[in-house]
Design a protein around this motif. Structure first.
Motif, mmCIF file in Angstrom:
data_model
loop_
_atom_site.group_PDB
_atom_site.id
_atom_site.type_symbol
_atom_site.label_atom_id
_atom_site.label_comp_id
_atom_site.label_asym_id
_atom_site.label_seq_id
_atom_site.Cartn_x
_atom_site.Cartn_y
_atom_site.Cartn_z
ATOM 1 N N ARG A 55 0.829 -1.206 0.000
ATOM 2 C CA ARG A 55 0.000 0.000 0.000
ATOM 3 C C ARG A 55 0.863 1.255 0.000
ATOM 4 O O ARG A 55 2.008 1.237 0.421
ATOM 5 C CB ARG A 55 -0.877 0.005 1.250
ATOM 6 C CG ARG A 55 -1.932 -1.067 1.279
ATOM 7 C CD ARG A 55 -2.936 -0.816 0.161
ATOM 8 N NE ARG A 55 -4.075 -1.711 0.235
ATOM 9 C CZ ARG A 55 -5.101 -1.533 1.056
ATOM 10 N NH1 ARG A 55 -5.100 -0.529 1.906
ATOM 11 N NH2 ARG A 55 -6.107 -2.359 1.022
ATOM 12 N N ARG A 56 0.239 2.318 -0.473
ATOM 13 C CA ARG A 56 0.965 3.592 -0.540
ATOM 14 C C ARG A 56 1.387 4.067 0.845
ATOM 15 O O ARG A 56 2.471 4.631 1.023
ATOM 16 C CB ARG A 56 0.071 4.641 -1.188
ATOM 17 C CG ARG A 56 0.790 5.914 -1.543
ATOM 18 C CD ARG A 56 -0.178 6.888 -2.154
ATOM 19 N NE ARG A 56 -0.623 6.467 -3.474
ATOM 20 C CZ ARG A 56 -0.008 6.794 -4.608
ATOM 21 N NH1 ARG A 56 1.074 7.545 -4.570
ATOM 22 N NH2 ARG A 56 -0.458 6.401 -5.770
ATOM 23 N N ARG A 57 0.533 3.785 1.847
ATOM 24 C CA ARG A 57 0.850 4.256 3.195
ATOM 25 C C ARG A 57 2.005 3.452 3.788
ATOM 26 O O ARG A 57 2.859 3.984 4.471
ATOM 27 C CB ARG A 57 -0.389 4.134 4.085
ATOM 28 C CG ARG A 57 -0.217 4.855 5.389
ATOM 29 C CD ARG A 57 -1.514 4.864 6.159
ATOM 30 N NE ARG A 57 -2.554 5.675 5.513
ATOM 31 C CZ ARG A 57 -3.819 5.658 5.880
ATOM 32 N NH1 ARG A 57 -4.225 4.874 6.859
ATOM 33 N NH2 ARG A 57 -4.705 6.427 5.274
ATOM 34 N N PRO B 202 5.687 4.189 0.743
ATOM 35 C CA PRO B 202 5.441 5.286 -0.209
ATOM 36 C C PRO B 202 6.402 5.278 -1.391
ATOM 37 O O PRO B 202 6.034 5.642 -2.511
ATOM 38 C CB PRO B 202 5.630 6.555 0.631
ATOM 39 C CG PRO B 202 6.013 6.125 1.993
ATOM 40 C CD PRO B 202 6.088 4.647 2.064
ATOM 41 N N SER B 203 7.639 4.808 -1.168
ATOM 42 C CA SER B 203 8.626 4.885 -2.255
ATOM 43 C C SER B 203 8.269 3.941 -3.398
ATOM 44 O O SER B 203 8.680 4.149 -4.535
ATOM 45 C CB SER B 203 10.013 4.551 -1.723
ATOM 46 O OG SER B 203 10.037 3.229 -1.256
ATOM 47 N N TYR B 204 7.475 2.910 -3.094
ATOM 48 C CA TYR B 204 7.080 1.977 -4.144
ATOM 49 C C TYR B 204 6.192 2.654 -5.175
ATOM 50 O O TYR B 204 6.158 2.249 -6.327
ATOM 51 C CB TYR B 204 6.360 0.789 -3.513
ATOM 52 C CG TYR B 204 5.935 -0.270 -4.495
ATOM 53 C CD1 TYR B 204 6.853 -1.206 -4.961
ATOM 54 C CD2 TYR B 204 4.628 -0.334 -4.974
ATOM 55 C CE1 TYR B 204 6.471 -2.178 -5.860
ATOM 56 C CE2 TYR B 204 4.241 -1.306 -5.872
ATOM 57 C CZ TYR B 204 5.167 -2.219 -6.313
ATOM 58 O OH TYR B 204 4.788 -3.169 -7.202
ATOM 59 N N HIS B 205 5.486 3.696 -4.765
ATOM 60 C CA HIS B 205 4.541 4.337 -5.674
ATOM 61 C C HIS B 205 5.112 5.559 -6.364
ATOM 62 O O HIS B 205 4.365 6.341 -6.944
ATOM 63 C CB HIS B 205 3.260 4.683 -4.906
ATOM 64 C CG HIS B 205 2.553 3.453 -4.431
ATOM 65 N ND1 HIS B 205 1.626 2.804 -5.190
ATOM 66 C CD2 HIS B 205 2.708 2.716 -3.319
ATOM 67 C CE1 HIS B 205 1.206 1.726 -4.553
ATOM 68 N NE2 HIS B 205 1.847 1.653 -3.411
ATOM 69 N N GLU B 206 6.425 5.687 -6.333
ATOM 70 C CA GLU B 206 7.061 6.764 -7.095
ATOM 71 C C GLU B 206 6.924 6.479 -8.586
ATOM 72 O O GLU B 206 6.864 5.319 -8.992
ATOM 73 C CB GLU B 206 8.551 6.822 -6.734
ATOM 74 C CG GLU B 206 8.815 7.537 -5.431
ATOM 75 C CD GLU B 206 10.277 7.482 -5.050
ATOM 76 O OE1 GLU B 206 11.085 7.035 -5.883
ATOM 77 O OE2 GLU B 206 10.580 7.873 -3.930
ATOM 78 N N GLN C 235 6.937 2.791 -10.786
ATOM 79 C CA GLN C 235 5.730 2.340 -11.467
ATOM 80 C C GLN C 235 5.938 2.260 -12.976
ATOM 81 O O GLN C 235 5.470 1.323 -13.625
ATOM 82 C CB GLN C 235 4.564 3.276 -11.130
ATOM 83 C CG GLN C 235 4.120 3.161 -9.682
ATOM 84 C CD GLN C 235 3.725 1.747 -9.306
ATOM 85 O OE1 GLN C 235 3.025 1.089 -10.047
ATOM 86 N NE2 GLN C 235 4.198 1.272 -8.159
#
Lengths: 97, 352
Positions: free
Chosen positions: B249-251, B254-258, B262
């Protein structure tokens, strides 16, 4: 390959079938920023599926191209795409955009 | 022109007659005869141990070893032999920043799994840090295909011991084990993966290992040092998320959703996996990743199953024995009923 005029690429293949190489090579030919300029939809099937490989393209002028990858190799696919794209490029140039 | 020296025959005669033979022997070494001592008897009975004509780390190679492709072939063969679990991805024109971001996310996800496993305790085997040994690397597809064929189809005889005296043998002048091989790649006693024998074994086009259709185009491999379903699940969640293996999850991360991560992940496609020499497709890889509790959990299930089976077997065996016992007992009772007169006769004998 001219990818400038492509708006939609959708493909379905089973990576374990020998003919899927063409579809995978086509995806590898798309430029790094392809996902921002066109819609790329890849669906991969499990190893046992016998579904035919499908590659359908849409161009900016609305033309849809369904390519039969049972017969075409990557060079032939490239040729088809380039033929239509060159026509579009010429039109664009003549209209002065 | 040098001045001509007058040479008188008288002088010559004096020098010859002086009988200075030692100096003449020195001058004409080629004419001299020296007595060679006879070789020791030990040397005439057994031969001298062989001398290695090449460094032990560089046995003669079939293809020129100085080429990068030869070294890559060697590296891939060693990688394939050492990794029991390997995921194959196709990468479509990823940028270097995207590679960097993806590798970073992979390392963070794996370290988290390591930390969780260490916190949960368990055996030392499951506590070994795997995160730093999981590598994502881009493959040279053709060379990898060739190395895979060598690994799959070239199995040199394992009992080929170097034909040298044992290192502890006092006759051996050196403790190094030197194989008795020729310094040419054609020697069939060379069994490394770059040898000519390996090349011939892999050159057969009819042999199939099942991964051939995947080995074309740009490939990336994620290699694991052991079969660890937990780490595999973390890699699948990071690199190939789907409903069964949801992305973090983004929470939480957070760095995964940069955007770099993506954009890179959109261009990675999971093609298949090779687990302990067997070929799996995406579903198979996810099935391996979905084993609950990892290998420990699997072992627990197996033990429980075997225990249940053991109890069943015990009752079955016991049942047969019991029924036999009952049959025999009832038969004995019958016989005892019939044999009463005999007993009386026996008593009569005792009385007499």
């Amino acid at each position: 390959m001219i990818t400038k005029f492509l708006t939609n690429v959708s493909t379905t293949f089973n990576p374990f079938s020998p003919r899927a190489k063409t579809a995978r090579n086509f995806l590898a030919l798309l430029p790094p920023n392809a996902r921002s300029t066109m819609k790329v939809d890849v669906k991969m099937l499990p190893r046992t599926s016998k579904e035919p490989i499908r590659l359908s393209l849409k161009f900016k002028d609305g033309k849809e191209m369904d390519l039969d990858l049972q017969k075409l190799k990557i060079g032939d696919v490239e040729e088809e795409v380039n033929r239509h794209s060159r026509g579009l490029a010429r039109q664009e140039e003549l209209s002065g955009n | 022109m040098p001045p001509r020296l007058r040479l008188e025959p008288r002088h010559l005669r004096v020098r010859i007659s002086s009988a200075n033979h030692a100096s003449q022997q020195c001058c004409y070494a080629s004419v001299a005869t020296a007595t060679t001592p006879a070789p020791p008897i030990d040397q005439t009975i057994r031969s001298v141990p062989p001398v290695l004509r090449y460094p032990t780390t560089q046995p003669p190679s079939y293809k020129p070893p100085q080429f990068r492709k030869s070294q890559l072939h060697r590296q891939y063969a060693s990688l394939l032999r050492s990794t029991p679990l390997m995921l194959l991805f196709q990468h479509n024109n990823l940028r270097s920043v995207e590679w960097m971001a993806i590798r970073r996310e992979l390392v963070t996800a794996l370290r988290k799994v390591d930390a969780e496993l260490a916190a949960a305790g368990g055996s030392a085997e499951s506590n070994a840090a795997v995160a730093d040994s999981v590598k994502a690397q881009i493959l040279q597809t053709g060379i990898f295909a060739s190395a895979l064929k060598v690994v799959e189809f070239y199995h040199p005889a394992q009992d080929q011991e170097p034909r040298t005296p044992h290192p502890s043998d006092p006759a051996t002048p050196t403790s190094a084990r030197i194989p008795d091989t020729h310094p040419s790649p054609a020697d069939p006693r060379h069994t490394h993966s770059l040898s000519e024998a390996a090349h011939r074994a892999a050159a057969d086009r009819k042999l199939r290992h099942g991964l051939e259709p995947l080995l074309s185009g740009p490939l990336m491999a994620v290699t694991f040092p052991t079969v660890t379903p937990q780490h595999l699940a973390a890699v699948l969640r990071t690199l190939a998320p789907n409903p069964a293996f949801p992305a973090p999850r983004r929470r939480a991360v957070p760095s995964y959703h940069e955007p770099a991560v993506q954009a890179g992940l959109a261009k990675l496609m999971l093609l298949g996996a090779r687990v302990e020499g067997r070929v799996f497709d995406m579903e198979g890889a996810r099935w391996v990743g979905g084993i609950q509790g990892g290998l420990g959990g699997l072992r627990g299930q197996l033990v429980a199953m075997l225990q249940g089976m053991g109890a069943g077997v015990t009752t079955a065996l016991e049942g047969a024995g019991r029924s036999l016992y009952f049959t025999m007992e009832s038969r004995r009772m019958d016989l005892a009923g019939e044999g009463k007169p005999k007993e009386e006769g026996a008593e009569a004998k005792e009385g007499a």
